[in-house]
Design a protein around this motif. Structure first.
Motif, PDB file in Angstrom:
ATOM      1  N   ARG A  73       4.765  -6.865  43.353  1.00 41.12           N
ATOM      2  CA  ARG A  73       4.686  -8.136  44.086  1.00 41.12           C
ATOM      3  C   ARG A  73       5.810  -9.057  43.641  1.00 41.12           C
ATOM      4  NH1 ARG A  73       0.942  -8.950  48.326  1.00 41.12           N
ATOM      5  NH2 ARG A  73       0.120  -6.863  48.413  1.00 41.12           N
ATOM      6  N   ILE A  74       6.353  -9.830  44.571  1.00 38.30           N
ATOM      7  CA  ILE A  74       7.390 -10.802  44.223  1.00 38.30           C
ATOM      8  C   ILE A  74       6.908 -12.156  44.740  1.00 38.30           C
ATOM      9  CG2 ILE A  74       9.845 -11.334  44.286  1.00 38.30           C
ATOM     10  CD1 ILE A  74      10.256  -8.565  45.656  1.00 38.30           C
ATOM     11  N   GLU A  75       6.921 -13.126  43.833  1.00 38.77           N
ATOM     12  CA  GLU A  75       6.509 -14.491  44.196  1.00 38.77           C
ATOM     13  C   GLU A  75       7.246 -14.946  45.461  1.00 38.77           C
ATOM     14  OE1 GLU A  75       4.389 -16.328  42.138  1.00 38.77           O
ATOM     15  OE2 GLU A  75       4.511 -17.946  43.648  1.00 38.77           O
ATOM     16  N   GLY A  76       6.498 -15.377  46.463  1.00 34.97           N
ATOM     17  CA  GLY A  76       7.121 -15.942  47.669  1.00 34.97           C
ATOM     18  C   GLY A  76       7.604 -14.916  48.686  1.00 34.97           C
ATOM     19  N   PHE A  77       7.336 -13.630  48.456  1.00 34.02           N
ATOM     20  CA  PHE A  77       7.755 -12.594  49.417  1.00 34.02           C
ATOM     21  C   PHE A  77       6.542 -12.038  50.165  1.00 34.02           C
ATOM     22  CE2 PHE A  77      12.268 -11.244  48.808  1.00 34.02           C
ATOM     23  CZ  PHE A  77      12.621 -12.232  47.899  1.00 34.02           C
ATOM     24  N   PHE A  78       6.714 -11.817  51.467  1.00 35.53           N
ATOM     25  CA  PHE A  78       5.710 -11.207  52.328  1.00 35.53           C
ATOM     26  C   PHE A  78       5.924  -9.687  52.271  1.00 35.53           C
ATOM     27  CE2 PHE A  78       4.387  -9.783  56.617  1.00 35.53           C
ATOM     28  CZ  PHE A  78       3.139 -10.379  56.719  1.00 35.53           C
ATOM     29  N   PRO A 227      15.740  -9.639  37.541  1.00 35.31           N
ATOM     30  CA  PRO A 227      14.376  -9.167  37.249  1.00 35.31           C
ATOM     31  C   PRO A 227      13.291 -10.063  37.836  1.00 35.31           C
ATOM     32  CG  PRO A 227      15.428 -10.061  35.268  1.00 35.31           C
ATOM     33  CD  PRO A 227      16.475 -10.074  36.345  1.00 35.31           C
ATOM     34  N   ALA A 228      13.668 -11.234  38.393  1.00 35.86           N
ATOM     35  CA  ALA A 228      12.662 -12.068  39.065  1.00 35.86           C
ATOM     36  C   ALA A 228      12.292 -11.440  40.409  1.00 35.86           C
ATOM     37  CB  ALA A 228      13.202 -13.483  39.267  1.00 35.86           C
ATOM     38  N   ILE A 229      13.168 -10.584  40.932  1.00 31.40           N
ATOM     39  CA  ILE A 229      12.896  -9.929  42.218  1.00 31.40           C
ATOM     40  C   ILE A 229      12.619  -8.437  42.009  1.00 31.40           C
ATOM     41  CG2 ILE A 229      13.908  -9.306  44.457  1.00 31.40           C
ATOM     42  CD1 ILE A 229      15.433 -11.887  44.463  1.00 31.40           C
ATOM     43  N   ALA A 230      13.537  -7.779  41.342  1.00 29.26           N
ATOM     44  CA  ALA A 230      13.426  -6.319  41.192  1.00 29.26           C
ATOM     45  C   ALA A 230      12.617  -5.962  39.944  1.00 29.26           C
ATOM     46  CB  ALA A 230      14.824  -5.722  41.113  1.00 29.26           C
ATOM     47  N   ASN A 231      12.159  -4.724  39.930  1.00 27.62           N
ATOM     48  CA  ASN A 231      11.353  -4.232  38.814  1.00 27.62           C
ATOM     49  C   ASN A 231      12.281  -3.757  37.685  1.00 27.62           C
ATOM     50  OD1 ASN A 231       9.728  -2.800  37.090  1.00 27.62           O
ATOM     51  ND2 ASN A 231       8.655  -1.653  38.708  1.00 27.62           N
ATOM     52  N   PRO A 232      12.230  -4.391  36.500  1.00 30.01           N
ATOM     53  CA  PRO A 232      13.140  -3.991  35.413  1.00 30.01           C
ATOM     54  C   PRO A 232      13.061  -2.501  35.079  1.00 30.01           C
ATOM     55  CG  PRO A 232      11.994  -6.017  34.849  1.00 30.01           C
ATOM     56  CD  PRO A 232      11.381  -5.520  36.140  1.00 30.01           C
ATOM     57  N   LYS A 233      11.889  -1.900  35.311  1.00 29.29           N
ATOM     58  CA  LYS A 233      11.754  -0.462  35.012  1.00 29.29           C
ATOM     59  C   LYS A 233      12.579   0.387  35.975  1.00 29.29           C
ATOM     60  CE  LYS A 233       7.216  -0.411  32.900  1.00 29.29           C
ATOM     61  NZ  LYS A 233       5.847  -0.557  33.310  1.00 29.29           N
ATOM     62  N   ARG A 234      12.990  -0.186  37.103  1.00 28.44           N
ATOM     63  CA  ARG A 234      13.762   0.566  38.095  1.00 28.44           C
ATOM     64  C   ARG A 234      15.265   0.477  37.864  1.00 28.44           C
ATOM     65  NH1 ARG A 234      10.511   4.150  40.456  1.00 28.44           N
ATOM     66  NH2 ARG A 234       9.071   3.337  41.988  1.00 28.44           N
TER      67      ARG A 234
END
Ligand SMILES: C[S@@+](CC[C@H](N)C(=O)[O-])C[C@H]1O[C@@H](n2cnc3c(N)ncnc32)[C@H](O)[C@@H]1O
Length: 245
Positions: A73-78, A227-234
């Motif tokens: 999930r990303i804050e503010g994204f549909f 990393p606020a948008i993407a997954n750091p593990k990726r």
């Protein structure tokens, strides 16, 4: 939302279940029918949503959209995904159900390689271009085929690290025995489990750039990982591009 009635799909699923339960059914047919069962499930979700939005466009106009986010999930994204959890269940191979020029930022990560190329991947690029506002941003991250191929044949340490980072939660670890097996998994991961959609195509920065330029994007460049948008593990072993309309 309850699933829309679909007697023919329900009947087909019943028939498939019966064939799968029959011990005489061989591995090849079982595998194909399990894949068909997944497609039926996706189709049921998609039909339900598309019967609510028969013209293929939802009423709301989210500014930020994530495609194929799964549990991320990303804050503010549909979130639009083929299967739950998501804000909207939609099979993006049928298009993106948003109004023209309505989106500021669209993000996907480890999604594009799961749809078939060229038909669905190129349609996705065209649809992303259609729904973005002028100057809107499309951020796309995928497993980086160039990173993997650059290391072939790899030292055992690197191969071990890749297996650990990418496959430790999967049941295929025992089947990754050489570096070429890792390459095979990236190009044609055929995960045969009920909740996994396989890899259909491999990408690098050059391929993503070409595909998004072909769809009409003004510029495509490397994206500075956020990393606020993407997954750091990726991040490790992936390539991310930013395409601007
Ligand atoms: C490997 S998962 C990646 C999930 C998440 N982005 C991540 O990086 O962990 C691929 C995602 O794409 C979604 N997906 C696959 N095919 C799709 C389609 N045709 N339309 C919409 N979503 C799809 C899957 O349901 C899944 O959530």
């Amino acid at each position: 939302m309850p699933l829309s009635p679909s007697p023919s799909l329900d009947y087909l699923k019943e028939q498939i279940t019966a064939v799968l339960e029959d011990p005489a059914t061989g591995h090849g047919l079982s595998r194909t029918l399990r894949a068909a069962t997944k497609e039926i499930e996706i189709s049921r979700f998609h039909r339900t949503s598309s019967s609510a939005w028969p013209n293929g466009r939802i009423d709301t106009a989210p500014a930020n959209v994530q495609i194929g986010g799964g549990a991320h999930r990303i804050e503010g994204f549909f979130n639009i995904d083929a299967v739950p959890p998501a804000d909207l269940l939609w099979d993006v191979r049928e298009g993106i159900p948003l109004q023209d020029g309505s989106v500021q930022c669209m993000f996907s990560e480890h999604f594009v390689e799961h749809i078939d190329y060229p038909r669905s991947a190129k349609l996705y690029a065209q649809e992303a271009h259609r729904v973005l506002a002028s100057g809107g941003r499309l951020i796309t991250g995928v497993p980086d085929a160039a990173f993997l191929l650059k290391h072939y044949p790899a030292n055992p340490g690197l191969a071990d690290e890749m297996v650990k980072r990418w496959y430790s939660k999967r049941d295929c670890v025992g089947d990754i025995n050489t570096f070429l097996d890792l390459i095979n998994y990236m190009f044609r991961d055929q995960g045969d489990t009920p909740n996994y959609t396989p890899h259909h195509w491999a990408y690098d920065q050059e391929k993503l750039t070409q595909m998004f330029r072909e769809a009409g994007f003004e510029s495509v460049e490397a994206w500075d990982f956020d990393p606020a948008i993407a997954n750091p593990k990726r991040q490790w072993g992936s390539v991310y591009v930013l395409a601007t309309k």
